[in-house]
Design an enzyme around this catalytic site. Structure first.
Site: not given
Length: 362
Positions: A40, A134, A255, A303
């Site tokens: 998957k 689940r 940053y 990013m």
């Protein structure tokens, strides 16, 4: 494909299909039953087409995916083989399942009725919930299915369950779930069973059932929390040095100025960031491998970029265009996942689309 493709992206993602095949063979040899592959999420982010084809060539004939869309894509790749859909079938999808020869995992009474009303006699799999809370039939639902003979019009191929703590082989819930499963499945028509995932298959044969569902171990991840990884590394990531900066005075990096570097030092900026699936959580925690040395990530991962302290690397190995190992033999998948506060599954499935992909043994 060339072993050294021209780089037009942040870096190179290499999938070793030979190692994938060896991992499958080892898993198949370790279990007393057939071994299925869970592919998957685009084969855990590695590419469903080359992965599924290689697994099929290695002898894998049973595949599990998450939903109908994934099943249809896989059927276009593999005309043969059994494909099972974990999320089951919904009203209006029955004809699509039948046309593509896909098998739903029936998780509820509603799904059982949906499938049997439009596909009498069709192959099916029933999922019993024994501790995950689940997907799957509860104990009361199993009793209702049995009392009302809701499966009598279907060909029940497997009854399955899913172990919540298989990565901890001695967890008491494992045996409790298997006992619960055996008790509940006895109320249903006779069928083969499927219980274990990668960890269960490699830890206790009684947790396998007639069909083992292997996932993360195929792709080189460690299925255990506190055991050595038994598999071969399948995935590697190499970033590219974009810029090298010599530090001659104390500076902050990235940053938020979360890291300060004192001279003398050498920094290398790599063209990979969280947009490429390299976790921001590895800021000031992660490491890479260059010139035979471990090099730390300094400052925040952004990013598209991250920064490495390469002061201790031989100078000839530090130049723009040079490749840096971000994941692979020297930067283990599970260690990187641990440092970023997640699991190997999330790292693999989060790999972005910008990587240049290379398949060894395709």
């Amino acid at each position: 494909m060339s072993s050294h493709p021209i780089m037009t992206s942040p870096g190179l993602l290499t999938v070793d299909l030979d190692a994938l095949g060896q991992n499958f063979s080892a898993l198949q040899a370790a279990v007393p039953s057939d071994c299925a592959a869970v592919v998957k999420a685009n084969a855990y982010g590695l590419g469903i087409k080359p992965v599924a084809r290689r697994l099929f060539a290695e002898g894998c004939k049973h595949f599990f995916v998450a939903n109908l869309d994934e099943g249809l894509k896989l059927r276009n790749i593999l005309p043969e083989g059994s494909i099972y859909i974990f999320e089951g079938v919904s009203e209006g999808q029955q004809e699509v399942f039948l046309a593509a020869n896909l098998v739903p995992v029936l998780n509820s009474i509603e799904q059982i009725k949906c499938w049997s009303s439009k596909a009498p006699g069709a192959i099916s799999v029933v999922h019993i919930d024994t501790g995950m809370s689940r997907l799957g039939l509860s104990e009361l639902e199993v009793e209702e299915v049995a009392e009302e003979s809701l499966l009598e019009n279907l060909h029940l191929e497997y009854v399955i369950t899913h172990l919540a703590c298989a990565d901890e082989p001695f967890h008491s819930l494992n045996s409790a779930q298997v006992q619960c499963f055996d008790r509940l499945r006895s109320k249903l028509p006779d069928a083969k069973t499927s219980i274990g995932n990668s960890a269960a298959a490699l830890s206790n044969k009684k947790y396998c059932g007639d069909l083992t569902r292997a996932g993360i171990a195929l792709f080189g991840g460690n299925p255990f929390l506190e055991r050595e990884n038994p598999g071969k590394n399948v995935v590697s990531l190499e970033g590219i040095i974009v810029q090298v900066r010599e530090i001659t005075e104390t500076v902050s990096v990235g940053y938020g100025a979360s890291r300060t570097i004192d001279p003398p030092a050498l920094l290398a900026t790599i063209g990979v960031g969280y947009a490429d699936g390299y976790p921001r959580a590895l800021s000031n925690k992660g490491f890479a491998f260059l010139g035979g040395k471990k090099v730390p990530v300094v400052g925040r991962v952004s990013m598209d970029l991250l920064t490495l302290d390469v002061t201790n690397v031989p100078f000839g190995n530090v130049r723009p265009g040079e490749r840096v190992e971000l994941l692979g033999k020297n930067v283990p998948l599970d260690e990187l996942a641990y440092l970023s506060g997640t699991i190997s599954y999330e790292l693999l499935t989060g790999l972005g689309r910008r990587w240049t992909r290379r398949y060894i043994g395709d």
